[in-house]
Design a protein around this motif. Structure first.
Motif, short mmCIF file in Angstrom:
data_model
loop_
_atom_site.label_atom_id
_atom_site.label_comp_id
_atom_site.label_asym_id
_atom_site.label_seq_id
_atom_site.Cartn_x
_atom_site.Cartn_y
_atom_site.Cartn_z
N TYR A 170 -21.45 -7.30 -17.91
CA TYR A 170 -22.06 -6.05 -18.34
C TYR A 170 -22.36 -5.11 -17.17
N GLY A 171 -21.85 -5.43 -16.00
CA GLY A 171 -21.99 -4.54 -14.86
C GLY A 171 -23.37 -4.54 -14.22
N ALA A 172 -24.19 -5.53 -14.50
CA ALA A 172 -25.53 -5.61 -13.91
C ALA A 172 -25.46 -6.32 -12.57
N ASN A 173 -26.22 -5.81 -11.61
CA ASN A 173 -26.25 -6.42 -10.27
C ASN A 173 -27.70 -6.48 -9.78
N PRO A 174 -28.53 -7.28 -10.44
CA PRO A 174 -29.96 -7.28 -10.10
C PRO A 174 -30.23 -8.01 -8.79
N GLN A 175 -31.41 -7.72 -8.26
CA GLN A 175 -31.93 -8.50 -7.14
C GLN A 175 -32.71 -9.70 -7.69
N PHE A 176 -32.67 -10.79 -6.92
CA PHE A 176 -33.38 -12.00 -7.34
C PHE A 176 -34.60 -12.19 -6.44
N ILE A 177 -35.72 -12.50 -7.08
CA ILE A 177 -36.96 -12.82 -6.37
C ILE A 177 -37.39 -14.21 -6.84
N ALA A 178 -37.43 -15.13 -5.92
CA ALA A 178 -37.81 -16.51 -6.27
C ALA A 178 -39.10 -16.88 -5.56
N CYS A 179 -39.89 -17.70 -6.22
CA CYS A 179 -41.14 -18.20 -5.65
C CYS A 179 -41.14 -19.72 -5.71
N SER A 180 -41.73 -20.33 -4.69
CA SER A 180 -41.73 -21.79 -4.63
C SER A 180 -43.00 -22.27 -3.95
N ALA A 181 -43.46 -23.43 -4.37
CA ALA A 181 -44.46 -24.13 -3.57
C ALA A 181 -43.79 -24.57 -2.27
N THR A 182 -44.58 -25.01 -1.33
CA THR A 182 -44.03 -25.43 -0.04
C THR A 182 -43.18 -26.68 -0.23
N ILE A 183 -41.91 -26.62 0.15
CA ILE A 183 -41.01 -27.76 0.13
C ILE A 183 -40.27 -27.82 1.46
N GLY A 184 -39.58 -28.92 1.69
CA GLY A 184 -38.94 -29.12 2.99
C GLY A 184 -37.68 -28.32 3.21
N ASN A 185 -37.03 -27.85 2.14
CA ASN A 185 -35.75 -27.14 2.28
C ASN A 185 -35.68 -25.95 1.33
N PRO A 186 -36.58 -24.98 1.45
CA PRO A 186 -36.63 -23.89 0.46
C PRO A 186 -35.35 -23.08 0.38
N GLU A 187 -34.78 -22.71 1.54
CA GLU A 187 -33.58 -21.87 1.52
C GLU A 187 -32.40 -22.61 0.89
N GLU A 188 -32.22 -23.88 1.29
CA GLU A 188 -31.11 -24.67 0.75
C GLU A 188 -31.22 -24.81 -0.77
N LEU A 189 -32.44 -25.12 -1.25
CA LEU A 189 -32.63 -25.31 -2.69
C LEU A 189 -32.39 -24.00 -3.45
N ALA A 190 -32.99 -22.90 -2.98
CA ALA A 190 -32.87 -21.62 -3.69
C ALA A 190 -31.43 -21.16 -3.76
N GLU A 191 -30.71 -21.26 -2.65
CA GLU A 191 -29.34 -20.77 -2.65
C GLU A 191 -28.43 -21.63 -3.52
N LYS A 192 -28.74 -22.92 -3.62
CA LYS A 192 -27.94 -23.78 -4.49
C LYS A 192 -28.26 -23.50 -5.96
N ILE A 193 -29.54 -23.36 -6.29
CA ILE A 193 -29.92 -23.11 -7.68
C ILE A 193 -29.44 -21.73 -8.13
N LEU A 194 -29.73 -20.69 -7.33
CA LEU A 194 -29.45 -19.32 -7.74
C LEU A 194 -28.00 -18.92 -7.48
N GLN A 195 -27.30 -19.67 -6.64
CA GLN A 195 -25.90 -19.38 -6.32
C GLN A 195 -25.72 -18.05 -5.60
N ILE A 196 -26.74 -17.65 -4.81
CA ILE A 196 -26.67 -16.42 -4.03
C ILE A 196 -27.42 -16.65 -2.73
N PRO A 197 -27.15 -15.84 -1.67
CA PRO A 197 -27.93 -15.95 -0.44
C PRO A 197 -29.32 -15.33 -0.62
N VAL A 198 -30.30 -15.88 0.08
CA VAL A 198 -31.68 -15.37 -0.01
C VAL A 198 -32.28 -15.27 1.39
N LYS A 199 -33.26 -14.37 1.52
CA LYS A 199 -34.09 -14.29 2.71
C LYS A 199 -35.40 -15.03 2.42
#
Length: 920
Positions: A170-199
């Motif tokens: 449908y031509g949508a290109n939203p930004q993703f905002i994710a929140c997490s409790a403190t874990i040992g690998n936040p970037e790795e988990l978020a990028e695998k779950i969301l399938q996109i790069p994150v800061k």
């Protein structure tokens, strides 16, 4: 913001907002109460204020979080005043009435709050009805992303792949905002779950008051101790939350405290899944409005819902991970107030481990979250869903790996996907496959119905044979049910109200085949750890019904179920034959050690990996046909695997050392639930040997010196391996009865031929039969050995004694003797059970081993399990020698206590205490 008294933001909030303004996807991995919600609330509200057509999709894993966020957004509605005629916010989940769902679909709100289940079931399959909303999505918020691990995480990962396809369609290109409790690998988990790069932003600028931390190991049950703690906190005016590990515990604690203090009923509540939506909402409101002084909850209140100013958090048992512990601790002290965290250790290996290492616990790094992408069963299910929603066109409307392409071809061959006529595109053969897939489990789903056919729940087909076989005791929504029928043809389980004083334990047999070795680690000294793909064959063969009070077996029933065969991933440890030979020479039974090692390792696996011990399974064998050696397997307990077993490979030696130290430090004699027993063992925790598994653990940890030290503490003559001569303990004949004067003090102990399981439970001890009984006459300083054929002489000898001294004799040894005489004769014995006096002074039962080591610096030479094995081997001489040793240390403890008026006992703080006794 000014209306809320907020004039400045924290630096981590401003940094996140700056990243979002530059079109980045952002992950906030900061502690609880650090203001993560503002970071997605502000840009969403700003977008809607600037553009009346803008929308946002907010995804929360649990319904309580959704209601909490909806309340916050509704407070902003008068400020934003959208002119579009659309509501500002709406909730679309399982609690939303059907009439309200239709309204939401016809006129979608700017902010749609939902959960992964509803996206899977109610939005993606019907995306054509949602197309206006989907086209306008500017932000997708994924809260509590650390929850998405294991099976749930693997499903949600695949769901996001499907969501990305629909957004792109449908031509949508939203930004993703994710929140997490403190874990040992936040970037790795978020990028695998969301399938996109994150800061990632993982440093918080929010102030935090201190938390006092109390670690407590109760003499009685953890639930009983928590009741006293909760009562005391409420009395002191501390608003308190109690977290339990199960629905049943939640209910029991609530009942206990109301039985003690019925006046507290209006000020306390319980919160868990299974309640009606309006009931949960009412509890949340009362907490927020300070109408409640305390709440008892499962993990349902663990996450980021704002439940008002709580002062104290009581954890009944370790919650499974350090991350979860601090997430629960974050429920208190949320308004910059000091708070209190109380950890009460329960009957679990991890509970005991973290109690003994409380100092390390408060400084321990949080675990890594594991989510596995290439699970065949989960991937296949979501490929069919995706093909139902939009044609699969590999590398055109979906990015595919070689693995996914292989699964598509498999599904085509299996006639579950159909290739389109123009080739290279695929549709789903069935209609609405989403309805058949639970994203929180694996396999076919079984419906659980009560006696009138009302559906009360579901269970996945992978666990149904173990937990819902006919005769099983099943707990649901605070109720206790017995399964009366398992209908495999119609995927239905029928239950009726069940007894509350028993539970069932499924028994099973397992075998495994190695399908592919992916890699290996050489741990040294011939100890190899390999990992790869496995095929597991498991068959549920029966079940035992046990009493909750004492664990005694009420009945043992057989079952005839088909063999369950599945492929998974795992690791396995192979032992060289030289080590097994050394074990045998040291008097250890190899299988008992391997089996106990499997249990202990799985029990402490969550130290290394963010998983639950129930996510893993194991198999131990003295000889595996492929490794050509003794081996212990640990594998993911789900078809296709989840990457959990392999997640510990980089810290595997650390895990082995921690497990070895934990088992070695456990004060039990032969093994207990705190160290080597498993609540889900398919063979009823048999055979297990604590000393044998320490031998193997020392070898695996590379401590050969300690292995030799362990082996030297056991009788070298116990082995019956070929090539070894076995010295024999000489059993003297019984003295003539005329040489056995009456009115003397006798110390005695009985070893039996049969175990409690053999005779249907401890309450049938009269059926266990005497293997040997050793009597020590204190006045004559003489040992006497009675075989089963001498039972009449033994009873006559005891009946004439001035005092019969034993340890746990009134509950066990006298019960065995009831198989040879009448209860009246036993009741006339002049008995002194040392355990009774020690229990009176200590406040709880304890072992002869602990008392003897502290008091007379002597320990037991073996245990009851070993004695039973010797009986099967015909080694009555070894049983007699072991029994005489127990009688000797019992006499030494008695003599010490009689002289000094106390015996000694180790205390959990590491010191030794005096226990007063009156044996004069």
């Amino acid at each position: 913001l000014s209306a809320y008294g907020i004039s400045r933001l924290y630096n981590h909030q401003t940094r996140a907002l700056d990243l979002l303004r530059h079109r980045n996807n952002v992950l906030l991995a900061t502690p609880t109460a650090s203001g993560k919600s503002l970071i997605f609330q502000l840009p969403i509200l700003e977008a809607i204020a600037d553009d009346s057509g803008a929308s946002a999709l907010l995804i929360f894993p649990f319904k309580a979080l959704a209601r909490d966020q909806a309340r916050v957004f509704q407070e902003f509605e008068g400020v934003i005043k959208p002119q579009s005629g659309r509501p500002l916010v709406g909730i679309y989940d399982g609690d939303t009435p059907e009439s309200e769902r239709k309204k939401i679909r016809r006129n979608a709100p700017h902010i749609l709050i939902t959960n992964p289940d509803m996206i899977h079931y109610g939005i993606l399959p019907y995306h054509t009805r949602w197309h206006r909303f989907i086209q306008s999505i500017r932000y997708v918020v994924v809260d509590e992303i650390h929850v998405y691990r294991g099976v749930f995480g693997s499903h949600v990962l695949q769901m996001f792949k499907r969501l990305h396809r629909i957004l792109a369609h449908y031509g949508a290109n939203p930004q993703f905002i994710a929140c997490s409790a403190t874990i040992g690998n936040p970037e790795e988990l978020a990028e695998k779950i969301l399938q996109i790069p994150v800061k990632v932003i993982d440093k918080s600028g929010a102030p935090a008051e201190g938390k006092a931390f109390i670690s407590h190991f109760p003499d009685d049950r953890a639930s009983t101790a928590s009741v006293r703690m909760l009562e005391a906190c409420v009395e002191k005016g501390l608003k308190t939350i109690v977290f339990t590990k199960s629905r049943r515990s939640t209910e029991l604690i609530y009942r206990y405290i109301l039985a003690r203090r019925p006046d507290l009923a209006p000020r306390l509540a319980i919160y868990r899944a299974g309640f009606l939506p309006q009931h949960r909402r009412d509890i949340e409101r009362k907490l927020f409005d300070n109408e409640l002084a305390g709440v008892i909850s499962t993990s349902a209140l663990e996450l980021g819902i704002n439940i008002g100013g709580l002062d104290c958090c009581i954890l009944v048992g370790f919650p499974g991970s350090v991350a979860s512990l601090w997430q629960r601790a974050g429920r208190v002290g949320r308004q910059n107030q000091p708070s209190l965290l109380i950890y009460i250790a329960g009957e679990d290996a991890l509970d005991r481990y973290w109690y003994e290492h409380a100092g390390r616990l408060v400084q321990s790094p949080v675990e890594k979250a594991v989510v596995y992408e290439d699970n065949d069963a989960i991937t296949d299910a979501h490929l069919q869903c995706a093909a139902d929603e939009l044609r699969l066109h590999p590398n055109v409307n979906m990015t595919v790996s070689d693995y996914v392409l292989g699964r598509i071809h498999y599904l085509v061959q299996a006639n579950r996907l159909l290739e389109c006529s123009d080739g290279g595109q695929y549709v789903c053969r069935g209609s609405m496959p989403q309805r058949l897939i639970s994203i929180r489990s694996v396999g076919d789903s079984y419906e659980i119905v009560d006696g009138v056919g009302l559906r009360i729940g579901d269970i996945d087909g992978f666990r149904v044979f173990k937990e819902c076989h006919e005769g099983a005791i099943y707990l649901h929504a605070g109720g206790v049910f017995r399964v009366v029928n398992l209908d495999r043809d119609n995927f239905r389980v029928r239950v009726e109200p069940g007894p509350e004083d028993v539970y069932t334990q499924a028994l099973s047999s397992k075998e495994t085949d190695i399908l592919e070795i992916i890699g290996s680690i050489d741990m040294g000294d011939g100890f190899i750890v390999q990992y790869g793909r496995l095929r597991v064959r498991e068959k549920v063969t029966g079940y035992k019904t046990r009493r909750i009070l004492d664990g005694s077996v009420v009945s043992h029933d057989e079952l005839d179920f088909p063999e369950l065969v599945f492929e998974t991933r795992g690791l396995w440890m192979s032992y060289p034959q030289s080590i097994i030979d050394e074990m045998i020479r040291a008097g250890h039974h190899p299988m008992s050690g391997l089996h106990a090692f499997e249990h202990a390792l799985i029990g402490l696996y969550p130290l290394i990996s963010l998983c639950d011990r129930n996510d893993l399974a194991g198999i131990s064998t003295q000889f595996h046909h492929q490794t050509q050696s003794a081996a212990v397997f640990v594998y993911d307990g789900y078809p296709g695997g989840l990457g959990l077993a392999e997640s510990a490979l980089d810290r595997f030696r650390e895990l082995i050392v921690a497990t070895r130290n934990h088992v070695a430090s456990c004060p039990c004699e032969t093994g207990c639930p705190y160290c080597i027993q498993s609540p889900k063992c398919g063979s009823g925790n048999e055979p297990l040997d604590k000393a044998a598994t320490l031998f193997l653990m020392n070898f695996a940890a590379g401590d050969s010196g300690e292995r030799n030290a362990v082996s030297m503490t056991h009788n070298q003559s116990q082995s019956n391996a070929p090539g070894f001569s076995l010295p024999t303990f000489a059993i003297p004949p019984l003295p003539d009865p005329s040489l056995c004067p009456p009115d003397t003090e006798l110390v005695f102990d009985i070893e039996t031929q049969l175990s409690a399981d053999d005779v249907g439970g401890w309450h049938h001890a009269d059926r266990m039969r005497i293997a040997i009984c050793v009597v020590y006459d204190i006045q004559l300083q003489r040992y006497e050995f009675y075989h089963e054929t001498d039972a009449g002489l033994l009873i006559q000898r005891l009946s004439q004694a001035s005092r019969i001294i034993g340890y746990n004799s009134e509950r066990f040894d006298f019960s065995v003797l009831k198989g040879y005489t009448t209860p009246d004769v036993i009741h006339q014995f002049k008995s002194l059970d040392l355990l009774n006096g020690i229990q009176d002074g200590l406040g709880h039962r304890t072992s002869l081993q602990k008392i003897a080591e502290a008091t007379v610096h002597a320990g037991k030479s073996a245990d009851g399990l070993q004695s039973l094995q010797w009986w099967k081997e015909g080694r009555i001489d070894l049983i007699a020698e072991y029994c005489q040793h127990d009688v000797d240390i019992t006499h030494q403890v008695y003599a010490f206590g009689k002289t000094n008026g106390f015996v000694l006992h180790p205390h959990r703080t590491g010191t030794t205490i005096r226990v007063p006794v009156r044996w004069q």
